[in-house]
Design an enzyme around this catalytic site. Structure first.
Site, mmCIF file in Angstrom:
data_model
loop_
_atom_site.group_PDB
_atom_site.id
_atom_site.type_symbol
_atom_site.label_atom_id
_atom_site.label_comp_id
_atom_site.label_asym_id
_atom_site.label_seq_id
_atom_site.Cartn_x
_atom_site.Cartn_y
_atom_site.Cartn_z
ATOM 1 N N LYS A 59 0.829 -1.203 0.000
ATOM 2 C CA LYS A 59 0.000 0.000 0.000
ATOM 3 C C LYS A 59 0.868 1.261 0.000
ATOM 4 O O LYS A 59 2.084 1.201 -0.101
ATOM 5 C CB LYS A 59 -0.940 -0.024 1.212
ATOM 6 C CG LYS A 59 -1.932 -1.190 1.208
ATOM 7 C CD LYS A 59 -2.818 -1.190 -0.014
ATOM 8 C CE LYS A 59 -4.031 -2.098 0.126
ATOM 9 N NZ LYS A 59 -3.739 -3.501 0.340
ATOM 10 N N ILE A 60 0.221 2.418 0.141
ATOM 11 C CA ILE A 60 0.922 3.695 -0.006
ATOM 12 C C ILE A 60 2.015 3.853 1.053
ATOM 13 O O ILE A 60 3.144 4.232 0.762
ATOM 14 C CB ILE A 60 -0.068 4.876 0.089
ATOM 15 C CG1 ILE A 60 -1.259 4.652 -0.843
ATOM 16 C CG2 ILE A 60 0.640 6.193 -0.236
ATOM 17 C CD1 ILE A 60 -0.939 4.579 -2.302
#
Length: 405
Positions: A188-189
């Site tokens: 994810k980010i």
């Protein structure tokens, strides 16, 4: 092999984790509350509850919103299974709303039509879970207006979307929703290795999620249930409770995040803006480099600024070769670690056993047969991206030759 996603762990990240490991408290210390406060400031929400995964956060959110047997929860079929499973954990019924073929998010038009039909049959949902696919926000104002009209809660699954914006405000501000959930999985980010977080502006919802996160146990005297005096002859009638005392006032879970994870998350959060900026530049560069090739690149709603968790292209391969499987295999053979996000949840064997099947959500299914996720991560270089694009150009050349036979 170029992966479709990859975390970046810096020396500063490692030092922050080691500092916690050398401290007295590696869990239930000060780092988790610090991380929670930092996220609320980042997304403009008032309260945050960190968890050991986004799945746990979704489950806590459903429990806190009162989801139980006899209730209905609707979500998108194009998502990871956790977006639907969280309702099943509570004993509720799950249903799906087909996607918008442009954004791959829940279609507002399909949602409104389904709500209108459900109102006539008395089968309205208690909670709707819109999923911000790829990092692009759903049309939250329209969904919020439907929630007000039909009386359901809104739980945003923003697992892909921390760092994204909707109507120039950060995803997670909960202006149009009751709770928003983020994921901190490694692809994810930002990452905490494993981890998630629920944010809300409602203090009561936050308090209940905090309680359920840790076995339903509290040490807060303000939350204690009435003291039940013992009638046993061998137990003192008036309990002599000291500072060790706690009460379990609900049936909760062990969904806590460790301070080790939170320390990593705090350092990663410092680079959130940098990461999203890099992802956005890479996505725009894909748009430019793929513009003349026979692929559909992602369409962006002008009300949104995606966090660009993943970059998905679609192939129009209904009439010509090669098919999507051949494209996938060719790219993997070229060292391009493409993936597919996602297999429609309603087509999974478990969900088919409870009444769903192929053909029920045609936009989601058409998307699935055409979609491939390309590599995209902050440390990706132009040279690496060129390698991906050059492989796609080879495929495009083959498609062109087949089309002109």
């Amino acid at each position: 092999m170029i992966p479709y996603g990859r975390q970046e762990i810096t020396e500063a990240d490692i030092e922050a984790v080691v500092e916690v490991l050398r401290s007295d408290l590696i869990t239930q210390g000060s780092k988790v509350p610090e991380f929670e406060r930092a996220v609320t400031q980042q997304v403009s929400a008032k309260h945050a509850v960190a968890t050991n995964s986004a799945t746990s956060a979704l489950h806590l959110a459903c429990r806190t919103l009162g989801v139980g047997p006899g209730d209905r929860v609707w979500t998108s079929p194009i998502t990871f299974v956790a977006s639907a499973n969280c309702a099943l954990y509570c004993g509720a019924q799950v249903d799906f709303v087909d996607i918008d073929p442009n954004t791959y998010n829940m279609s507002v038009q399909a949602l409104e039509a389904k709500l209108d039909a459900a109102e006539r049959t008395g089968t309205l949902p208690k909670v709707v879970i819109p999923v911000h696919m790829c990092g692009q926000s759903c049309e939250m104002q329209e969904i919020g207006e439907l929630a007000w009209r039909y009386g359901f809660f809104v739980l945003e699954d923003a697992s892909h979307a921390i760092g994204g914006y909707y109507q120039q405000k950060p995803v997670g501000n909960c202006h149009y929703s009751d709770i928003t959930v983020f994921s901190f999985h490694p692809v994810k980010i930002i990452t905490t290795a494993e981890g998630g977080m629920a944010v809300t502006n409602n203090p009561g919802l936050a308090q209940q999620m905090e309680l359920l996160r840790s076995h339903g146990i509290t040490r807060d005297p303000n939350l204690f249930a009435d003291v039940q005096y013992s009638t046993s002859k061998t137990v003192p009638r008036i309990p002599d409770h000291g500072p060790w005392y706690y009460q379990q006032i609900d049936l909760g879970y062990n969904y806590r995040m460790t301070d080790i994870q939170a320390a990593l998350g705090l350092k990663q959060l410092e680079r959130l803006k940098t990461y999203v900026t890099k992802r956005r530049k890479l996505a725009y560069r894909y748009d430019e480099l793929l513009a003349d090739l026979p692929f559909h690149t992602p369409w962006q709603n002008p009300d949104t600024e995606s966090a660009w968790h993943i970059y998905i292209i679609r192939f129009n391969l209904e009439e010509i070769e090669p098919n999507r499987r051949k494209v996938f295999d060719f790219l993997r053979q070229q060292g391009i670690g493409v993936n597919v996000h996602y297999i429609p949840v309603h087509t999974q064997p478990y969900y088919r056993k409870i009444g769903f099947d192929w053909g029920m959500f045609p936009s989601a299914e058409k998307y699935y047969w055409e979609a491939i996720t390309l590599p995209l991560f902050p440390t990706m270089t132009k040279e690496t991206q060129n390698q991906v694009v050059n492989a796609l150009k080879k495929i495009a050349h083959k498609i062109d030759r087949m089309a002109h036979k």
